[in-house]
Design a protein around this motif. Structure first.
Motif, PDB file in Angstrom:
ATOM      1  N   CYS A   5       0.913  -1.117  -0.037  1.00 25.70           N
ATOM      2  CA  CYS A   5      -0.209   0.045  -0.022  1.00 25.70           C
ATOM      3  C   CYS A   5       0.757   1.315  -0.066  1.00 25.70           C
ATOM      4  O   CYS A   5       1.777   1.331   0.752  1.00 25.70           O
ATOM      5  CB  CYS A   5      -0.998  -0.081   1.183  1.00 25.70           C
ATOM      6  N   CYS A   8       0.383   3.117   3.617  1.00 29.78           N
ATOM      7  CA  CYS A   8       0.860   2.436   5.143  1.00 29.78           C
ATOM      8  C   CYS A   8       1.979   1.440   4.785  1.00 29.78           C
ATOM      9  O   CYS A   8       2.031   0.908   5.815  1.00 29.78           O
ATOM     10  CB  CYS A   8      -0.392   2.054   5.869  1.00 29.78           C
ATOM     11  N   CYS A  26      -4.337  -0.322   0.426  1.00 29.36           N
ATOM     12  CA  CYS A  26      -4.892  -1.360   1.059  1.00 29.36           C
ATOM     13  C   CYS A  26      -6.545  -1.034   1.242  1.00 29.36           C
ATOM     14  O   CYS A  26      -6.685   0.373   0.866  1.00 29.36           O
ATOM     15  CB  CYS A  26      -4.345  -1.661   2.342  1.00 29.36           C
ATOM     16  N   CYS A  29      -6.790   2.232   3.628  1.00 28.70           N
ATOM     17  CA  CYS A  29      -6.499   3.541   3.293  1.00 28.70           C
ATOM     18  C   CYS A  29      -7.361   3.956   2.261  1.00 28.70           C
ATOM     19  O   CYS A  29      -7.586   5.110   1.981  1.00 28.70           O
ATOM     20  CB  CYS A  29      -5.079   3.383   2.835  1.00 28.70           C
TER      21      CYS A  29
HETATM   22 ZN   LIG Z   1      -2.931   1.069   3.485  1.00 30.82          ZN
END
Ligand SMILES: [Zn+2]
Length: 121
Positions: A5, A8, A26, A29
């Protein structure tokens, strides 16, 4: 094959990844991007006010508040002393309930000479 991702750095499987502006995110997020959390919600405040302005406004009143509103509907206007005497209120109750009703734009007060009169908004 898995991805990271961009926000993050969590490992995500291709089928669980979400593309946004050519970047992979992801699920968490991606949801954040779609609906950023708001500290305060102006729309909720607005709907509450709209709700209070509607005709259901009077149905949200407490029995004590209804008593005051009905009395003023009948009389047109009344002084605090008159309402305290005729409605069996304490001065404190009257002031407290009036503050709420004033805020809801149900009742208002007007000054005539030395006396304050309560009336419907
Ligand atoms: Zn993420």
């Amino acid at each position: 094959m898995s991805y990271l991702c961009v926000k993050c750095d969590k490992k995500i499987e291709k089928q669980q990844s979400y593309e946004h502006q050519s970047k992979l995110f992801c699920e968490d997020c991606y949801m954040d991007i779609l609906s950023p959390p708001k500290a305060c919600d102006p729309w909720a405040v607005h709907s509450a006010q709209t709700f209070l302005k509607g005709k259901d406004k009077l149905s949200t009143l407490t029995p004590l508040q209804s008593k005051m509103v009905n009395y003023l509907k009948e009389k047109g206007e009344a002084t605090a002393e008159e309402m305290i005497r005729n409605l069996n209120l304490t001065e404190e109750e009257l002031r407290r309930e009036f503050a709420v009703l004033r805020h809801m734009e149900v009742l208002r007060a007007t000054k005539k000479g030395e006396k304050v009169y309560y009336l419907l908004f």
